[in-house]
Design a protein around this motif. Sequence first.
Motif, PDB file in Angstrom:
ATOM      1  N   LYS A 170      42.465 -66.653  90.777  1.00  0.00           N
ATOM      2  CA  LYS A 170      41.740 -66.849  92.025  1.00  0.00           C
ATOM      3  C   LYS A 170      42.705 -66.667  93.183  1.00  0.00           C
ATOM      4  CE  LYS A 170      38.841 -70.084  94.493  1.00  0.00           C
ATOM      5  NZ  LYS A 170      38.301 -71.435  94.546  1.00  0.00           N
ATOM      6  N   GLY A 171      42.231 -66.048  94.249  1.00  0.00           N
ATOM      7  CA  GLY A 171      43.081 -65.838  95.410  1.00  0.00           C
ATOM      8  C   GLY A 171      42.253 -65.553  96.635  1.00  0.00           C
ATOM      9  N   ARG A 172      42.926 -65.112  97.695  1.00  0.00           N
ATOM     10  CA  ARG A 172      42.240 -64.786  98.936  1.00  0.00           C
ATOM     11  C   ARG A 172      42.998 -63.647  99.619  1.00  0.00           C
ATOM     12  NH1 ARG A 172      44.984 -69.220  99.123  1.00  0.00           N
ATOM     13  NH2 ARG A 172      46.542 -69.594 100.719  1.00  0.00           N
ATOM     14  N   VAL A 173      42.313 -62.946 100.506  1.00  0.00           N
ATOM     15  CA  VAL A 173      42.909 -61.827 101.233  1.00  0.00           C
ATOM     16  C   VAL A 173      43.387 -62.339 102.584  1.00  0.00           C
ATOM     17  CG1 VAL A 173      42.471 -59.575 102.270  1.00  0.00           C
ATOM     18  CG2 VAL A 173      41.414 -60.157 100.096  1.00  0.00           C
ATOM     19  N   GLN A 174      44.619 -61.991 102.910  1.00  0.00           N
ATOM     20  CA  GLN A 174      45.175 -62.342 104.214  1.00  0.00           C
ATOM     21  C   GLN A 174      45.848 -61.089 104.768  1.00  0.00           C
ATOM     22  OE1 GLN A 174      47.972 -65.566 104.163  1.00  0.00           O
ATOM     23  NE2 GLN A 174      47.925 -65.802 106.382  1.00  0.00           N
ATOM     24  N   GLY A 175      45.203 -60.480 105.771  1.00  0.00           N
ATOM     25  CA  GLY A 175      45.710 -59.212 106.284  1.00  0.00           C
ATOM     26  C   GLY A 175      45.521 -58.131 105.236  1.00  0.00           C
ATOM     27  N   ASN A 176      46.612 -57.468 104.863  1.00  0.00           N
ATOM     28  CA  ASN A 176      46.521 -56.441 103.811  1.00  0.00           C
ATOM     29  C   ASN A 176      47.187 -56.921 102.519  1.00  0.00           C
ATOM     30  OD1 ASN A 176      49.171 -56.342 104.592  1.00  0.00           O
ATOM     31  ND2 ASN A 176      49.275 -54.117 104.738  1.00  0.00           N
ATOM     32  N   THR A 177      47.233 -58.255 102.329  1.00  0.00           N
ATOM     33  CA  THR A 177      47.876 -58.849 101.163  1.00  0.00           C
ATOM     34  C   THR A 177      46.889 -59.752 100.431  1.00  0.00           C
ATOM     35  OG1 THR A 177      49.947 -58.896 102.401  1.00  0.00           O
ATOM     36  CG2 THR A 177      49.842 -60.249 100.431  1.00  0.00           C
ATOM     37  N   VAL A 178      46.972 -59.759  99.108  1.00  0.00           N
ATOM     38  CA  VAL A 178      46.165 -60.665  98.302  1.00  0.00           C
ATOM     39  C   VAL A 178      47.050 -61.837  97.902  1.00  0.00           C
ATOM     40  CG1 VAL A 178      44.836 -60.950  96.186  1.00  0.00           C
ATOM     41  CG2 VAL A 178      44.729 -58.795  97.428  1.00  0.00           C
ATOM     42  N   LEU A 179      46.688 -63.039  98.325  1.00  0.00           N
ATOM     43  CA  LEU A 179      47.435 -64.243  97.975  1.00  0.00           C
ATOM     44  C   LEU A 179      46.717 -64.934  96.826  1.00  0.00           C
ATOM     45  CD1 LEU A 179      47.941 -65.617 101.598  1.00  0.00           C
ATOM     46  CD2 LEU A 179      49.535 -64.247 100.253  1.00  0.00           C
TER      47      LEU A 179
END
Length: 73
Positions: A6-15
């Motif tokens: 599980k993660g989230r998108v921040q800008g052009n990065t997947v955290l």
Amino acid sequence: MLAVVKGRVQGNTVLIDEDIRVYDGTEVIVTLLNSPQKEARKASIDWDSFVIPSERGQNVDEYMKEMRENDRL
């Protein structure tokens, strides 16, 4: 092998919430859930620009009535 994180998108990065260093160099597929809807709509098409005006087209109701008047025995 299939792994889900599980993660989230921040800008052009997947955290992501996990340490995935053990998968370093592994090919991945990213699937977005609850993606935002596009607000931009396509430009409308001017269908009249594809039509050649004719007398039949202007009187289509009368033409169709004429065609269907005697279509039954």
